[in-house]
Motif scaffolding. Structure first.
Motif, PDB file in Angstrom:
ATOM      1  N   GLU A 186       0.829  -1.227   0.000  1.00 27.88           N
ATOM      2  CA  GLU A 186       0.000   0.000   0.000  1.00 27.88           C
ATOM      3  C   GLU A 186       0.856   1.267   0.000  1.00 27.88           C
ATOM      4  O   GLU A 186       0.473   2.291  -0.555  1.00 27.88           O
ATOM      5  CB  GLU A 186      -0.925   0.080   1.211  1.00 27.88           C
ATOM      6  CG  GLU A 186      -2.006  -0.962   1.231  1.00 27.88           C
ATOM      7  CD  GLU A 186      -1.644  -2.089   2.150  1.00 27.88           C
ATOM      8  OE1 GLU A 186      -1.557  -1.849   3.354  1.00 27.88           O
ATOM      9  OE2 GLU A 186      -1.423  -3.210   1.662  1.00 27.88           O
ATOM     10  N   LEU A 187       2.030   1.176   0.643  1.00 32.65           N
ATOM     11  CA  LEU A 187       2.895   2.360   0.696  1.00 32.65           C
ATOM     12  C   LEU A 187       3.375   2.786  -0.686  1.00 32.65           C
ATOM     13  O   LEU A 187       3.733   3.930  -0.901  1.00 32.65           O
ATOM     14  CB  LEU A 187       4.095   2.091   1.603  1.00 32.65           C
ATOM     15  CG  LEU A 187       3.889   2.324   3.086  1.00 32.65           C
ATOM     16  CD1 LEU A 187       5.145   1.960   3.854  1.00 32.65           C
ATOM     17  CD2 LEU A 187       3.536   3.776   3.382  1.00 32.65           C
ATOM     18  N   LEU A 188       3.344   1.837  -1.618  1.00 32.25           N
ATOM     19  CA  LEU A 188       3.770   2.176  -2.982  1.00 32.25           C
ATOM     20  C   LEU A 188       2.882   3.237  -3.612  1.00 32.25           C
ATOM     21  O   LEU A 188       3.297   3.946  -4.520  1.00 32.25           O
ATOM     22  CB  LEU A 188       3.762   0.920  -3.861  1.00 32.25           C
ATOM     23  CG  LEU A 188       4.986   0.024  -3.725  1.00 32.25           C
ATOM     24  CD1 LEU A 188       4.739  -1.317  -4.352  1.00 32.25           C
ATOM     25  CD2 LEU A 188       6.202   0.674  -4.361  1.00 32.25           C
ATOM     26  N   ASN A 189       1.648   3.353  -3.121  1.00 35.91           N
ATOM     27  CA  ASN A 189       0.742   4.387  -3.641  1.00 35.91           C
ATOM     28  C   ASN A 189       1.227   5.791  -3.296  1.00 35.91           C
ATOM     29  O   ASN A 189       0.696   6.764  -3.806  1.00 35.91           O
ATOM     30  CB  ASN A 189      -0.663   4.188  -3.088  1.00 35.91           C
ATOM     31  CG  ASN A 189      -1.304   2.935  -3.647  1.00 35.91           C
ATOM     32  OD1 ASN A 189      -1.024   2.542  -4.764  1.00 35.91           O
ATOM     33  ND2 ASN A 189      -2.149   2.293  -2.859  1.00 35.91           N
ATOM     34  N   TYR A 201       7.009   8.664 -13.232  1.00 42.66           N
ATOM     35  CA  TYR A 201       5.745   7.934 -13.139  1.00 42.66           C
ATOM     36  C   TYR A 201       5.173   8.045 -11.736  1.00 42.66           C
ATOM     37  O   TYR A 201       5.927   8.048 -10.763  1.00 42.66           O
ATOM     38  CB  TYR A 201       5.967   6.447 -13.426  1.00 42.66           C
ATOM     39  CG  TYR A 201       6.295   6.113 -14.853  1.00 42.66           C
ATOM     40  CD1 TYR A 201       5.294   5.891 -15.781  1.00 42.66           C
ATOM     41  CD2 TYR A 201       7.614   5.992 -15.278  1.00 42.66           C
ATOM     42  CE1 TYR A 201       5.590   5.570 -17.094  1.00 42.66           C
ATOM     43  CE2 TYR A 201       7.929   5.673 -16.581  1.00 42.66           C
ATOM     44  CZ  TYR A 201       6.914   5.460 -17.491  1.00 42.66           C
ATOM     45  OH  TYR A 201       7.219   5.144 -18.780  1.00 42.66           O
ATOM     46  N   ARG A 202       3.852   8.070 -11.650  1.00 42.32           N
ATOM     47  CA  ARG A 202       3.196   7.934 -10.352  1.00 42.32           C
ATOM     48  C   ARG A 202       2.686   6.504 -10.268  1.00 42.32           C
ATOM     49  O   ARG A 202       2.386   5.881 -11.287  1.00 42.32           O
ATOM     50  CB  ARG A 202       2.014   8.893 -10.243  1.00 42.32           C
ATOM     51  CG  ARG A 202       2.434  10.322 -10.187  1.00 42.32           C
ATOM     52  CD  ARG A 202       1.950  11.025  -8.937  1.00 42.32           C
ATOM     53  NE  ARG A 202       2.289  12.439  -8.989  1.00 42.32           N
ATOM     54  CZ  ARG A 202       3.471  12.934  -8.645  1.00 42.32           C
ATOM     55  NH1 ARG A 202       4.414  12.140  -8.194  1.00 42.32           N
ATOM     56  NH2 ARG A 202       3.706  14.226  -8.718  1.00 42.32           N
ATOM     57  N   ILE A 203       2.576   6.019  -9.049  1.00 42.93           N
ATOM     58  CA  ILE A 203       2.191   4.627  -8.839  1.00 42.93           C
ATOM     59  C   ILE A 203       0.781   4.560  -8.262  1.00 42.93           C
ATOM     60  O   ILE A 203       0.440   5.320  -7.364  1.00 42.93           O
ATOM     61  CB  ILE A 203       3.192   3.924  -7.890  1.00 42.93           C
ATOM     62  CG1 ILE A 203       4.626   4.101  -8.432  1.00 42.93           C
ATOM     63  CG2 ILE A 203       2.861   2.460  -7.727  1.00 42.93           C
ATOM     64  CD1 ILE A 203       5.698   3.661  -7.480  1.00 42.93           C
ATOM     65  N   PHE A 204      -0.004   3.658  -8.803  1.00 40.90           N
ATOM     66  CA  PHE A 204      -1.367   3.445  -8.285  1.00 40.90           C
ATOM     67  C   PHE A 204      -1.579   1.961  -8.048  1.00 40.90           C
ATOM     68  O   PHE A 204      -0.842   1.132  -8.563  1.00 40.90           O
ATOM     69  CB  PHE A 204      -2.416   3.945  -9.299  1.00 40.90           C
ATOM     70  CG  PHE A 204      -2.335   5.417  -9.546  1.00 40.90           C
ATOM     71  CD1 PHE A 204      -2.987   6.309  -8.706  1.00 40.90           C
ATOM     72  CD2 PHE A 204      -1.586   5.926 -10.597  1.00 40.90           C
ATOM     73  CE1 PHE A 204      -2.901   7.678  -8.928  1.00 40.90           C
ATOM     74  CE2 PHE A 204      -1.503   7.297 -10.824  1.00 40.90           C
ATOM     75  CZ  PHE A 204      -2.170   8.164  -9.988  1.00 40.90           C
ATOM     76  N   LYS A 205      -2.616   1.650  -7.313  1.00 43.48           N
ATOM     77  CA  LYS A 205      -3.019   0.269  -7.024  1.00 43.48           C
ATOM     78  C   LYS A 205      -1.835  -0.577  -6.548  1.00 43.48           C
ATOM     79  O   LYS A 205      -1.538  -1.632  -7.115  1.00 43.48           O
ATOM     80  CB  LYS A 205      -3.691  -0.350  -8.237  1.00 43.48           C
ATOM     81  CG  LYS A 205      -5.022   0.327  -8.567  1.00 43.48           C
ATOM     82  CD  LYS A 205      -5.792  -0.412  -9.603  1.00 43.48           C
ATOM     83  CE  LYS A 205      -7.109   0.312  -9.831  1.00 43.48           C
ATOM     84  NZ  LYS A 205      -7.825  -0.158 -10.985  1.00 43.48           N
ATOM     85  N   PHE A 241       0.918   2.131 -13.354  1.00 43.22           N
ATOM     86  CA  PHE A 241       1.838   3.269 -13.402  1.00 43.22           C
ATOM     87  C   PHE A 241       1.289   4.298 -14.378  1.00 43.22           C
ATOM     88  O   PHE A 241       0.834   3.934 -15.460  1.00 43.22           O
ATOM     89  CB  PHE A 241       3.227   2.821 -13.875  1.00 43.22           C
ATOM     90  CG  PHE A 241       3.846   1.786 -13.000  1.00 43.22           C
ATOM     91  CD1 PHE A 241       4.504   2.142 -11.847  1.00 43.22           C
ATOM     92  CD2 PHE A 241       3.754   0.443 -13.318  1.00 43.22           C
ATOM     93  CE1 PHE A 241       5.074   1.194 -11.031  1.00 43.22           C
ATOM     94  CE2 PHE A 241       4.316  -0.529 -12.510  1.00 43.22           C
ATOM     95  CZ  PHE A 241       4.987  -0.151 -11.358  1.00 43.22           C
ATOM     96  N   LYS A 242       1.341   5.548 -13.966  1.00 44.06           N
ATOM     97  CA  LYS A 242       0.838   6.602 -14.847  1.00 44.06           C
ATOM     98  C   LYS A 242       1.955   7.607 -15.091  1.00 44.06           C
ATOM     99  O   LYS A 242       2.610   8.042 -14.133  1.00 44.06           O
ATOM    100  CB  LYS A 242      -0.353   7.274 -14.163  1.00 44.06           C
ATOM    101  CG  LYS A 242      -1.251   7.993 -15.130  1.00 44.06           C
ATOM    102  CD  LYS A 242      -2.449   8.541 -14.400  1.00 44.06           C
ATOM    103  CE  LYS A 242      -3.055   9.680 -15.169  1.00 44.06           C
ATOM    104  NZ  LYS A 242      -4.007  10.433 -14.388  1.00 44.06           N
TER     105      LYS A 242
END
Lengths: 155, 126
Positions: free
Chosen positions: A103-106, B100-104, B109-110
């Motif tokens: 979750e921290l990766l978010n 990149y930004r990270i999601f989920k 990756f966006k």
């Protein structure tokens, strides 16, 4: 791109054929987007406590030094988008393998810079972290990264 | 002749290079470094400038942070760089070409930003 830039690019390709990718993953802080003060929330401290309880806590304060994964990847050819995605996934795997909560990766961002050179630099990967912003620790994850990204290294 | 080559990375957070050129001319006049190569790229917010310079004497990492700041580097970036330098952290000077930004939880990756090169000159930069 102007003709002169294309000439400059071609000259660089000849003189400095290696593209050394320096890839960084930082844990960045996520600010609370909306602050709605309700009756009874009379101080910022109280607001932050409630935000923390509800999971809107600001994850960390000292961007972007407290946690980083740094990877240096020598290449002769530029990474394709598919290859970029592979290293992003590999970095995720390395972190989760090491100790990191998914979750921290978010709250993280990944970026890279390319340094051109005549010779390839050595492949390396390490995690740098600090709990207090004073003392920094380093974990070498080169072996794990090599296992995951071995075929992308062009030394 | 020995070259004291250094790379200066400057993050300009506004869409105008005039101030950077003014700063460059002034700083160069006093500090007398030689430009060996440069790369200027446009970003969403402003510009990324990479300069390869031959310095008249050996600069410390702290000097490089200051020099970058004098040339118009983002003050937040300079503060973080200074922090890294005083804590002896390596790989301290970075300017992202792509971010990149990270999601989920890392499953998505966006693309957050990407540089577009608008001018370069690669001289003796080996």
């Amino acid at each position: 791109m102007a003709v002169s830039d294309r000439i400059a690019e071609a000259t660089r390709e000849l003189m400095l054929p290696y593209k050394n990718y320096h890839i960084y993953l930082h844990l960045i802080y996520k600010p609370i987007e909306k602050a709605k003060f309700l009756t009874g929330v009379e101080s910022l401290r109280k607001f932050l406590r409630i935000a923390k309880e509800r999971g809107f806590e600001q994850k960390r304060r000292d961007h972007p030094i407290a946690f980083e994964l740094i990877l240096t990847l020598p290449r002769k050819n530029k990474l394709t988008l598919a290859e970029e995605m592979r290293f992003l996934k590999a970095m995720r795997e390395i972190l989760i393998d090491a100790f990191f909560s998914p979750e921290l990766l978010n709250y993280a961002e990944i970026g890279y810079d390319i340094k051109y050179s005549a010779k390839p630099v050595g492949f390396k990967a390490f995690i740098r972290y600090s709990r207090d912003g004073e003392k920094f620790y380093r974990i070498d994850v080169t072996r794990v990264a090599k296992r995951l990204l071995g075929d992308l290294i062009e030394e | 002749m020995i070259l004291l080559k250094s790379e200066l990375l400057i993050d300009i957070d506004k869409k105008n290079l005039k101030e950077f050129f003014e700063r460059y001319i002034f700083v160069q006049k006093y500090l007398k470094f030689k430009l060996l190569g440069y790369e200027i790229a446009e970003t969403k917010k402003g510009y990324h400038v990479r300069l390869i310079v031959d310095l008249p004497y050996k600069y410390s990492d702290k000097d490089i942070v200051l020099l970058q700041l004098l040339l118009g580097d983002d003050w937040k970036r300079a503060t973080i760089n200074y922090f890294r330098v005083i804590h002896n952290l390596d790989n301290w000077n970075v300017l992202f070409r792509k971010k990149y930004r990270i999601f989920k939880a890392g499953n998505l990756f966006k693309l957050a930003s990407k540089e577009k090169c608008i001018g370069c000159l690669h001289g003796d930069v080996s």
